[in-house]
Design a protein around this motif. Structure first.
Motif, PDB file in Angstrom:
ATOM      1  N   ARG A   1      45.100 -33.066  19.385  1.00  0.00           N
ATOM      2  CA  ARG A   1      44.428 -32.340  18.482  1.00  0.00           C
ATOM      3  C   ARG A   1      42.982 -32.717  17.699  1.00  0.00           C
ATOM      4  N   GLY A   2      42.922 -34.268  18.517  1.00  0.00           N
ATOM      5  CA  GLY A   2      41.662 -34.808  17.625  1.00  0.00           C
ATOM      6  C   GLY A   2      41.974 -35.482  16.584  1.00  0.00           C
ATOM      7  N   TYR A   3      41.132 -35.872  15.565  1.00  0.00           N
ATOM      8  CA  TYR A   3      41.559 -36.819  14.823  1.00  0.00           C
ATOM      9  C   TYR A   3      41.160 -36.146  13.264  1.00  0.00           C
ATOM     10  N   ALA A   4      42.019 -36.485  12.228  1.00  0.00           N
ATOM     11  CA  ALA A   4      41.786 -36.213  10.875  1.00  0.00           C
ATOM     12  C   ALA A   4      40.807 -37.581  10.162  1.00  0.00           C
ATOM     13  N   PHE A   5      40.010 -37.405   9.437  1.00  0.00           N
ATOM     14  CA  PHE A   5      39.175 -38.392   8.638  1.00  0.00           C
ATOM     15  C   PHE A   5      39.750 -38.581   7.453  1.00  0.00           C
ATOM     16  N   ILE A   6      40.401 -39.740   7.141  1.00  0.00           N
ATOM     17  CA  ILE A   6      40.962 -39.882   5.649  1.00  0.00           C
ATOM     18  C   ILE A   6      39.887 -41.036   5.022  1.00  0.00           C
ATOM     19  N   HIS A   7      39.298 -40.370   3.984  1.00  0.00           N
ATOM     20  CA  HIS A   7      38.103 -41.169   3.198  1.00  0.00           C
ATOM     21  C   HIS A   7      38.952 -41.859   1.958  1.00  0.00           C
ATOM     22  N   HIS A   8      38.679 -43.165   1.788  1.00  0.00           N
ATOM     23  CA  HIS A   8      39.313 -43.828   0.712  1.00  0.00           C
ATOM     24  C   HIS A   8      38.423 -44.430  -0.345  1.00  0.00           C
TER      25      HIS A   8
ATOM     26  N   ARG B   1      43.526 -51.804  -7.761  1.00  0.00           N
ATOM     27  CA  ARG B   1      44.074 -51.110  -6.773  1.00  0.00           C
ATOM     28  C   ARG B   1      44.253 -49.614  -7.013  1.00  0.00           C
ATOM     29  N   LEU B   2      43.823 -49.043  -7.679  1.00  0.00           N
ATOM     30  CA  LEU B   2      43.836 -47.554  -8.184  1.00  0.00           C
ATOM     31  C   LEU B   2      43.114 -46.999  -7.024  1.00  0.00           C
ATOM     32  N   ALA B   3      43.521 -46.050  -6.329  1.00  0.00           N
ATOM     33  CA  ALA B   3      43.075 -45.410  -4.912  1.00  0.00           C
ATOM     34  C   ALA B   3      42.824 -44.078  -5.223  1.00  0.00           C
ATOM     35  N   TYR B   4      41.811 -43.275  -4.527  1.00  0.00           N
ATOM     36  CA  TYR B   4      41.596 -42.065  -4.589  1.00  0.00           C
ATOM     37  C   TYR B   4      41.048 -41.702  -3.195  1.00  0.00           C
ATOM     38  N   SER B   5      41.720 -40.934  -2.567  1.00  0.00           N
ATOM     39  CA  SER B   5      41.840 -40.561  -1.160  1.00  0.00           C
ATOM     40  C   SER B   5      41.583 -39.160  -0.758  1.00  0.00           C
ATOM     41  N   GLU B   6      41.249 -38.788   0.407  1.00  0.00           N
ATOM     42  CA  GLU B   6      41.286 -37.132   0.692  1.00  0.00           C
ATOM     43  C   GLU B   6      41.247 -37.157   2.351  1.00  0.00           C
ATOM     44  N   ILE B   7      41.785 -36.324   2.902  1.00  0.00           N
ATOM     45  CA  ILE B   7      42.089 -36.050   4.106  1.00  0.00           C
ATOM     46  C   ILE B   7      40.729 -34.917   4.659  1.00  0.00           C
ATOM     47  N   LEU B   8      39.833 -35.313   5.158  1.00  0.00           N
ATOM     48  CA  LEU B   8      38.581 -34.398   5.460  1.00  0.00           C
ATOM     49  C   LEU B   8      38.438 -34.381   7.090  1.00  0.00           C
ATOM     50  N   LEU B   9      37.370 -33.460   7.506  1.00  0.00           N
ATOM     51  CA  LEU B   9      37.264 -33.007   8.909  1.00  0.00           C
ATOM     52  C   LEU B   9      36.488 -33.908   9.570  1.00  0.00           C
ATOM     53  N   ASP B  10      35.616 -34.616   9.018  1.00  0.00           N
ATOM     54  CA  ASP B  10      34.479 -35.512   9.617  1.00  0.00           C
ATOM     55  C   ASP B  10      34.283 -36.845   8.940  1.00  0.00           C
ATOM     56  N   GLU B  11      33.372 -37.489   9.526  1.00  0.00           N
ATOM     57  CA  GLU B  11      32.726 -38.512   8.838  1.00  0.00           C
ATOM     58  C   GLU B  11      31.135 -38.389   8.393  1.00  0.00           C
ATOM     59  N   LYS B  12      30.428 -37.330   8.444  1.00  0.00           N
ATOM     60  CA  LYS B  12      29.172 -37.307   8.521  1.00  0.00           C
ATOM     61  C   LYS B  12      28.700 -37.637   6.990  1.00  0.00           C
ATOM     62  N   LYS B  13      27.182 -37.803   6.863  1.00  0.00           N
ATOM     63  CA  LYS B  13      27.028 -38.314   5.701  1.00  0.00           C
ATOM     64  C   LYS B  13      27.190 -37.482   4.368  1.00  0.00           C
ATOM     65  N   GLU B  14      26.873 -36.016   4.577  1.00  0.00           N
ATOM     66  CA  GLU B  14      27.110 -35.347   3.663  1.00  0.00           C
ATOM     67  C   GLU B  14      28.547 -35.360   3.220  1.00  0.00           C
TER      68      GLU B  14
ATOM     69  N   GLY C   1      28.782 -48.272   8.582  1.00  0.00           N
ATOM     70  CA  GLY C   1      28.604 -46.796   9.361  1.00  0.00           C
ATOM     71  C   GLY C   1      27.430 -46.214   8.997  1.00  0.00           C
ATOM     72  N   PRO C   2      26.923 -45.420   9.785  1.00  0.00           N
ATOM     73  CA  PRO C   2      25.567 -44.593   9.830  1.00  0.00           C
ATOM     74  C   PRO C   2      25.915 -43.694   8.338  1.00  0.00           C
ATOM     75  N   CYS C   3      26.897 -43.154   8.137  1.00  0.00           N
ATOM     76  CA  CYS C   3      27.112 -42.217   6.812  1.00  0.00           C
ATOM     77  C   CYS C   3      26.693 -42.911   5.664  1.00  0.00           C
ATOM     78  N   TYR C   4      27.286 -44.240   5.574  1.00  0.00           N
ATOM     79  CA  TYR C   4      26.986 -45.109   4.356  1.00  0.00           C
ATOM     80  C   TYR C   4      25.732 -45.620   4.205  1.00  0.00           C
ATOM     81  N   ARG C   5      24.853 -45.687   5.592  1.00  0.00           N
ATOM     82  CA  ARG C   5      23.595 -46.345   5.410  1.00  0.00           C
ATOM     83  C   ARG C   5      22.512 -45.091   5.218  1.00  0.00           C
TER      84      ARG C   5
END
Length: 324
Positions: free
Chosen positions: A177-184, A191-204, A232-236
């Motif tokens: 089923r492909g991959y989920a992209f978990i942004h942290h 060590r406080l963390a904010y995280s979301e499960i998103l659909l891709d790793e695009k710059k937007e 990564g390209p999205c961060y640059r």
């Protein structure tokens, strides 16, 4: 154990015992010659009669019975948690409501190697160099940002919990089923963390995630001064730079050196062990539904050995709202 040059070393005890047993000295005379009590002379003489020269050695001080020893049932639970969860003594002690020293004694008694000396793939002991730990002094001085690609679970369950044959059957002919992209975003100090499960790793997507993460930290009284990401390209991209704004300095990790972003890499490892593969999920949606609760527990309840066995929220200077 006596000192090697002590008067009553094993050699001195043998001399004392032979004076009593072999040469017929009385206990008081023999004791005076070795500057000890008659009771001590009698003890070594009796040992010599019973075991000969071998009886002059030091015996174990271990008691014959230990009525206060941890019950075997608890010991088995401690060892099982080490094998199945790969938890350290502080985490096991917190889970079982035991003293950390009790857990450490049990692990030592069963000769369990330290987690730092275990290969996570094979489970075999290995020797690793001790890492140098660094930490910024205040919350917001540095926030680690990263993306974790997580394979999606096919309906019915995946191969990690059900075996490769069943997992391949559930996956079908579509190749998964492909991959989920978990942004942290993990604060270096608390060590406080904010995280979301998103659909891709695009710059937007990365830019939108950072705006929500920054708002999350701000709600806890944390002003972010620096952000560190990989190359990564999205961060640059200019889109991500615009989302950071002029008040936040952007740093990049050294190429091929994930240790530079070590706090978030450690968060990824904890995520895999305690959420992603901790239960037999029957679908990716079922696993994803538990994620935000796990992140909440991570921030507010889970003890962290790197910050004194306290949850990250305890290191935040200004706490807003009520957390239960």
């Amino acid at each position: 154990m006596s000192h090697a040059n002590a008067l009553l070393s094993p050699k001195g005890r043998l001399l004392l015992a032979r004076r009593v047993v072999v040469h017929g000295w009385n206990l008081r005379r023999a004791a005076k010659s070795m500057s000890c009590s008659p009771a001590t002379a009698k003890k070594w003489a009796d040992r010599y009669r019973a075991a000969g020269e071998a009886g002059m050695r030091d015996l174990s001080s271990r008691p014959l019975t230990s009525p206060n020893r941890t019950p075997m049932r608890i010991e088995r639970r401690i060892v099982a948690l080490r094998f199945t969860r790969r938890w350290g003594p502080h985490r096991i002690a917190f889970h079982l409501h035991l003293n950390r020293s009790t857990v450490e004694n049990v692990l030592r008694r069963f000769q369990m190697p330290r987690l730092a000396n275990i290969d996570r793939v094979t489970g075999l002991p290995v020797r690793k160099p001790k890492p140098i730990r660094y930490e910024h002094p205040n919350p917001g001085d540095l926030v680690h940002v990263d993306i974790k690609k997580q394979g999606r679970i096919p309906d019915g369950g995946g191969h990690r919990t059900l075996g490769r044959a069943v997992g391949r059957k559930h996956r079908g002919h579509q190749g998964g089923r492909g991959y989920a992209f978990i942004h942290h975003a993990v604060d270096d100090h608390s060590r406080l963390a904010y995280s979301e499960i998103l659909l891709d790793e695009k710059k937007e997507t990365a830019a939108g995630f950072w705006q929500r993460a920054n708002a999350f930290f701000a709600s806890h009284g944390i002003t972010v001064l620096r952000v560190i990401t990989d190359n990564g390209p999205c961060y640059r991209s200019g889109t991500f730079q615009a989302a950071l704004g002029p008040g936040i300095k952007h740093k990049f990790t050294r190429p091929y050196r994930p240790q530079t972003n070590g706090k978030v890499e450690r968060f990824n490892r904890t995520l895999e062990a305690e959420w992603a593969y901790a239960a037999a999920y029957t679908s990716d949606e079922a696993r994803a539904a538990t994620y935000q609760q796990w992140v909440h527990d991570y921030n507010h309840h889970r003890p962290h050995s790197g910050i004194g066995n306290t949850p990250p929220i305890n290191r935040v200077h200004k706490v807003s709202g009520s957390y239960t």
